[in-house]
Scaffold this active site. Structure first.
Site, PDB file in Angstrom:
ATOM      1  N   GLU A 114       1.672   9.602   7.566  1.00 31.76           N
ATOM      2  CA  GLU A 114       0.885  10.823   7.813  1.00 31.76           C
ATOM      3  C   GLU A 114      -0.398  10.850   6.992  1.00 31.76           C
ATOM      4  OE1 GLU A 114       0.763  12.311   4.605  1.00 31.76           O
ATOM      5  OE2 GLU A 114       1.064  14.290   5.508  1.00 31.76           O
ATOM      6  N   TRP A 115      -0.768   9.681   6.473  1.00 31.01           N
ATOM      7  CA  TRP A 115      -2.102   9.439   5.902  1.00 31.01           C
ATOM      8  C   TRP A 115      -2.409  10.258   4.651  1.00 31.01           C
ATOM      9  CZ3 TRP A 115      -3.243  11.727  11.163  1.00 31.01           C
ATOM     10  CH2 TRP A 115      -2.800  10.881  12.171  1.00 31.01           C
ATOM     11  N   GLY A 116      -1.359  10.757   3.996  1.00 33.96           N
ATOM     12  CA  GLY A 116      -1.577  11.536   2.778  1.00 33.96           C
ATOM     13  C   GLY A 116      -2.047  12.955   3.026  1.00 33.96           C
ATOM     14  N   ASP A 175      -6.730   5.072   7.442  1.00 32.82           N
ATOM     15  CA  ASP A 175      -6.555   3.651   7.765  1.00 32.82           C
ATOM     16  C   ASP A 175      -7.523   2.763   6.982  1.00 32.82           C
ATOM     17  OD1 ASP A 175      -4.841   4.719   9.588  1.00 32.82           O
ATOM     18  OD2 ASP A 175      -5.767   3.804  11.347  1.00 32.82           O
ATOM     19  N   ASP A 229       4.182   7.508  12.954  1.00 35.62           N
ATOM     20  CA  ASP A 229       2.789   7.952  12.837  1.00 35.62           C
ATOM     21  C   ASP A 229       2.676   9.459  13.095  1.00 35.62           C
ATOM     22  OD1 ASP A 229       0.044   7.622  12.502  1.00 35.62           O
ATOM     23  OD2 ASP A 229      -0.075   5.890  13.824  1.00 35.62           O
TER      24      ASP A 229
HETATM   25  C1  GLA Z   1      -2.857   5.244  13.113  1.00 34.41           C
HETATM   26  C2  GLA Z   1      -2.181   4.506  11.962  1.00 34.41           C
HETATM   27  C3  GLA Z   1      -2.537   3.034  12.036  1.00 34.41           C
HETATM   28  C4  GLA Z   1      -2.106   2.455  13.391  1.00 34.41           C
HETATM   29  C5  GLA Z   1      -2.738   3.259  14.523  1.00 34.41           C
HETATM   30  C6  GLA Z   1      -2.180   2.862  15.881  1.00 34.41           C
HETATM   31  O1  GLA Z   1      -4.241   5.222  12.981  1.00 34.41           O
HETATM   32  O2  GLA Z   1      -2.554   5.039  10.729  1.00 34.41           O
HETATM   33  O3  GLA Z   1      -1.928   2.318  10.978  1.00 34.41           O
HETATM   34  O4  GLA Z   1      -0.699   2.497  13.468  1.00 34.41           O
HETATM   35  O5  GLA Z   1      -2.503   4.646  14.346  1.00 34.41           O
HETATM   36  O6  GLA Z   1      -2.811   3.551  16.929  1.00 34.41           O
END
Ligand code: GLA
Length: 418
Positions: free
Chosen positions: A218-220, A240, A185
């Site tokens: 890293e969410w893009g 998310d 993450d």
């Molecule tokens: C981030 C990630 C999620 C999850 C949470 C855990 O938000 O994108 O998928 O793993 O952390 O805290």
């Protein structure tokens, strides 16, 4: 192309030692090979991975992750993980291809021990992580773990220490426990460049000599699709997911734009499944599962399967839809047309057929129409049309038209006939 471990041997026995890492992350930076003192080692590790065929899994990983069901609640514990492994075997999910049983945030105590090692949370995992890995492996499955490329993970109450500055030690600990997959993450990264941080863990994993699937989370934020294929098997493309229609739809639409970056061993990850968590109808969950499959996304179940009345497992076990996701060509479906919420998405498959999703975004039933030619099916005088949810066949001379319920998806497999 996904990296393989430079020190890995080819013996089959080592496969149980395989692990996956997932990155979730922050800012864009120069390639790590140019930015870190480990450039030489990094380049040779990459070269070794690529020359050995690279990635640890050529098709999108399938399995389970507790996060969407539990977050850091008390029900995330050893019992849940073991019960999920049991259900995989008993309810046919293992046979359907589900393999990784993955732990998310909050599996560790907030403090490292005197040697700087991570300590499994004493209430959740009283027998430690190795015991859980042994159990999961005894079922013929694999264990995944989570940490952050930062000083702390994303959850703050309580959360747990991240791996920034502890990469080699933490990777070694994961390997020693028998971990097979890492979701990595992006929280609390101190503003350090993402590529550098994710490369450092790549190198640490390589050093362990154990095959660990690597998921970059890293969410893009830093266009990981442009650099993560050299490091990892999968990379998150969005924020998310939540268990509701709008969240799922928004993520789907963002991820659909990234089809060019998918290939065997390298897959966009639009986040874990919500099927079974209760916030959408079964029609919407079938759309979620259909569209994740046509996008060649990782299929990580995110619901507590112990609470399922059969509906979720029924959707998640559709082997004909799973076969679309797991197709050896590794392509992500392309949008053929989108008009007033009537979507046509087509995915080329290894046998020359196409999976075609007719997806209705609107609040009314719609007739969605396309043709075999528009959906790039190799031209023929007639086509076999298989409905992957009804499990029925029909024949077409090229026209494809279906009534699709609001928020529903008709999923077809169209094969040219001689
Ligand atoms: C981030 C990630 C999620 C999850 C949470 C855990 O938000 O994108 O998928 O793993 O952390 O805290």
């Amino acid at each position: 192309m996904r990296p393989t471990v430079s020190t890995r041997t080819t013996g089959k026995g080592l496969i149980s030692a395989i692990g996956v890492v997932m990155m979730c992350g922050a800012g864009l930076a120069a390639p790590a090979s140019a930015a870190t003192p480990t450039a030489e080692k990094t380049e040779s590790a990459q070269a070794a991975r690529e020359s050995s065929g690279g990635d640890l899994t050529k098709t999108p990983p399938m399995g389970f992750n507790n996060w969407n069901a539990t977050h850091c609640g008390a029900d995330f514990n050893e019992e849940m993980v073991k019960d999920t492994a049991d259900i995989f075997v008993e309810k046919g999910l293992k046979d359907a291809g589900y393999e990784y049983v993955n732990l998310d945030d909050c599996w560790a105590e907030p403090e490292r021990d005197a040697d700087g090692k991570l300590v499994p949370n004493k209430e959740r995992f009283p027998h430690g992580i190795e015991a859980v890995a042994d159990y999961v492996h005894s079922k013929g499955l694999k264990l995944g773990i989570y940490t952050s490329a930062g000083t702390w993970t994303c959850n703050t109450e309580p959360g747990m220490p991240g791996a920034l500055g502890h990469e080699e030690s933490d990777a070694r600990q994961f390997a020693d426990w028998g971990v097979d997959y890492l979701k990595y993450d992006n929280c609390n990264n101190e503003g350090r460049p993402a590529q550098e941080r994710y490369q450092t863990m790549r190198d640490a994993l390589d050093k362990t000599g154990r095959d660990i699937v690597y998921n970059i989370c890293e969410w893009g934020e830093n266009k990981p699709w442009e650099w993560a294929p050299k490091l990892a098997e999968t990379w998150r493309t969005t924020e998310d997911i939540s268990d509701n229609w709008d969240s799922m739809l928004g993520i789907m639409q963002e991820n659909l734009k990234l089809s060019q970056y998918a290939s065997p061993g390298d897959f966009n990850d639009p986040d874990m499944l919500e099927v079974g968590n209760g916030g959408m109808t079964d029609t919407e969950y079938r759309t979620h599962f259909s569209m994740w499959s046509i996008m060649a996304a990782p299929l990580l179940i995110g619901s507590d399967l112990r609470e399922d009345d059969g509906a979720a497992i029924d959707i998640l076990s559709n082997k004909e839809v799973i076969a679309v996701d797991q197709d050896a060509l590794g392509k992500q479906g392309e949008v053929v047309s989108q008009e007033d919420g009537r979507w046509v998405v087509s995915k080329e498959l290894a046998d020359g057929s196409r999976a075609i999703a007719l997806f209705n975004e609107t609040d009314q039933e719609q007739t969605i129409t396309t043709t075999a030619d528009a959906a790039t099916v190799p031209h023929a005088d007639s086509y076999k049309v298989r409905d992957l949810w009804k499990h029925s066949d029909s024949t077409s001379n090229g026209g494809l038209s279906e009534k699709v319920p609001s928020h529903g998806t008709v999923m077809l497999r169209v094969t040219p006939e001689k």
